[in-house]
Design a protein around this motif. Sequence first.
Motif, PDB file in Angstrom:
ATOM      1  N   ILE A   1      -9.061 -37.908 -10.308  1.00  0.00           N
ATOM      2  CA  ILE A   1      -8.642 -38.988  -9.367  1.00  0.00           C
ATOM      3  C   ILE A   1      -8.893 -40.481 -10.085  1.00  0.00           C
ATOM      4  CG2 ILE A   1      -9.052 -40.600  -7.631  1.00  0.00           C
ATOM      5  CD1 ILE A   1      -7.538 -37.985  -6.729  1.00  0.00           C
ATOM      6  N   LYS A   2     -10.351 -40.030 -10.526  1.00  0.00           N
ATOM      7  CA  LYS A   2     -10.641 -40.963 -11.917  1.00  0.00           C
ATOM      8  C   LYS A   2      -9.570 -41.465 -13.099  1.00  0.00           C
ATOM      9  CE  LYS A   2     -13.480 -43.405 -14.954  1.00  0.00           C
ATOM     10  NZ  LYS A   2     -14.792 -43.234 -15.886  1.00  0.00           N
ATOM     11  N   ALA A   3      -8.835 -40.229 -13.539  1.00  0.00           N
ATOM     12  CA  ALA A   3      -7.726 -39.969 -15.109  1.00  0.00           C
ATOM     13  C   ALA A   3      -6.240 -40.765 -13.310  1.00  0.00           C
ATOM     14  CB  ALA A   3      -7.587 -38.441 -14.623  1.00  0.00           C
ATOM     15  N   VAL A   4      -6.343 -40.066 -12.702  1.00  0.00           N
ATOM     16  CA  VAL A   4      -5.168 -40.503 -11.954  1.00  0.00           C
ATOM     17  C   VAL A   4      -4.770 -41.974 -12.211  1.00  0.00           C
ATOM     18  CG1 VAL A   4      -3.802 -40.820  -9.653  1.00  0.00           C
ATOM     19  CG2 VAL A   4      -4.496 -38.326 -10.702  1.00  0.00           C
ATOM     20  N   VAL A   5      -5.983 -42.514 -11.320  1.00  0.00           N
ATOM     21  CA  VAL A   5      -6.277 -44.248 -11.308  1.00  0.00           C
ATOM     22  C   VAL A   5      -5.597 -44.556 -12.267  1.00  0.00           C
ATOM     23  CG1 VAL A   5      -7.870 -46.113 -10.428  1.00  0.00           C
ATOM     24  CG2 VAL A   5      -7.861 -43.894  -8.973  1.00  0.00           C
ATOM     25  N   SER A   6      -6.371 -44.028 -12.722  1.00  0.00           N
ATOM     26  CA  SER A   6      -6.355 -45.484 -14.204  1.00  0.00           C
ATOM     27  C   SER A   6      -4.764 -44.476 -15.333  1.00  0.00           C
ATOM     28  CB  SER A   6      -7.111 -44.355 -16.221  1.00  0.00           C
ATOM     29  OG  SER A   6      -8.233 -44.216 -15.514  1.00  0.00           O
ATOM     30  N   SER A   7      -4.235 -43.985 -14.734  1.00  0.00           N
ATOM     31  CA  SER A   7      -2.369 -43.834 -15.031  1.00  0.00           C
ATOM     32  C   SER A   7      -1.704 -44.716 -14.708  1.00  0.00           C
ATOM     33  CB  SER A   7      -1.993 -42.581 -14.394  1.00  0.00           C
ATOM     34  OG  SER A   7      -1.820 -42.322 -13.252  1.00  0.00           O
ATOM     35  N   PHE A   8      -2.302 -45.242 -13.676  1.00  0.00           N
ATOM     36  CA  PHE A   8      -1.095 -46.384 -12.475  1.00  0.00           C
ATOM     37  C   PHE A   8      -1.322 -48.094 -13.363  1.00  0.00           C
ATOM     38  CE2 PHE A   8      -2.097 -43.963  -8.374  1.00  0.00           C
ATOM     39  CZ  PHE A   8      -0.311 -43.697  -8.532  1.00  0.00           C
ATOM     40  N   ALA A   9      -2.976 -48.100 -14.237  1.00  0.00           N
ATOM     41  CA  ALA A   9      -3.002 -49.319 -15.266  1.00  0.00           C
ATOM     42  C   ALA A   9      -2.570 -49.072 -16.711  1.00  0.00           C
ATOM     43  CB  ALA A   9      -4.257 -49.572 -15.010  1.00  0.00           C
ATOM     44  N   ASP A  10      -1.818 -47.681 -16.995  1.00  0.00           N
ATOM     45  CA  ASP A  10      -1.672 -47.537 -18.033  1.00  0.00           C
ATOM     46  C   ASP A  10      -0.784 -48.269 -18.262  1.00  0.00           C
ATOM     47  OD1 ASP A  10      -1.527 -46.539 -20.619  1.00  0.00           O
ATOM     48  OD2 ASP A  10      -1.837 -44.690 -20.283  1.00  0.00           O
ATOM     49  N   THR A  11      -0.335 -49.091 -19.417  1.00  0.00           N
ATOM     50  CA  THR A  11       1.076 -49.581 -19.948  1.00  0.00           C
ATOM     51  C   THR A  11       1.086 -49.399 -20.774  1.00  0.00           C
ATOM     52  OG1 THR A  11      -0.265 -51.750 -20.763  1.00  0.00           O
ATOM     53  CG2 THR A  11       0.598 -52.106 -18.131  1.00  0.00           C
ATOM     54  N   SER A  12       1.286 -48.551 -21.608  1.00  0.00           N
ATOM     55  CA  SER A  12       1.399 -47.857 -22.636  1.00  0.00           C
ATOM     56  C   SER A  12       3.043 -47.384 -23.004  1.00  0.00           C
ATOM     57  CB  SER A  12       0.913 -46.652 -23.513  1.00  0.00           C
ATOM     58  OG  SER A  12      -0.709 -46.352 -23.741  1.00  0.00           O
ATOM     59  N   ASN A  13       3.316 -47.590 -24.469  1.00  0.00           N
ATOM     60  CA  ASN A  13       5.307 -46.981 -24.238  1.00  0.00           C
ATOM     61  C   ASN A  13       4.587 -45.236 -23.865  1.00  0.00           C
ATOM     62  OD1 ASN A  13       6.499 -49.540 -24.881  1.00  0.00           O
ATOM     63  ND2 ASN A  13       6.002 -48.639 -26.876  1.00  0.00           N
ATOM     64  N   VAL A  14       4.041 -44.930 -24.491  1.00  0.00           N
ATOM     65  CA  VAL A  14       4.029 -43.060 -23.616  1.00  0.00           C
ATOM     66  C   VAL A  14       2.552 -43.625 -23.171  1.00  0.00           C
ATOM     67  CG1 VAL A  14       4.058 -40.896 -23.998  1.00  0.00           C
ATOM     68  CG2 VAL A  14       5.849 -42.386 -24.961  1.00  0.00           C
TER      69      VAL A  14
END
Length: 157
Positions: A71-84
């Motif tokens: 779940i921590k990885a999922v939450v981080s994915s929402f904030a990730d603004t990288s191109n990929v």
Amino acid sequence: MSSWQAYVDTSLVGTGNIDKAAIFNSEGTSVWASSSGFTVCANLYLPHDQDDMDRVRSQSSCANKVAPAEIKAVVSSFADTSNVKKVQSEGFHVAGEKFVTLKSDERSLYGKKGKEGVVIVKTTQAILVAHYPETVQPGAAANTVEVLGDYLIGVGY
């Protein structure tokens, strides 16, 4: 707010488009509701590889349970603004299963493993995690979760 469990039982699993689901707070640190067998395992960590995951699951009572690191990885994915995004190149895990990322943006994360998959939707205060079986079309599963997400956002959650 009505019972969070009712959203899992009726609005997600009850539709027939989802077979397992859980609702977390938006930080992913608290489980508000979950379907039977799809709960959080407090002592399971994110695996290094599939052999590692198989070993851990066979030695614990964590089968079909969502790990806090997942779940921590999922939450981080929402904030990730990288191109990929990291989640796009590496995939992600839910309940010990690795999923290939199909969609990842600031609100939704879709993954697939064979013919089954997961749809994860972030609302203002919650994260909906839903698994669909191979007998359900991905679009039907996504629509079910996104509609509930829209409703919760509309009522302030």
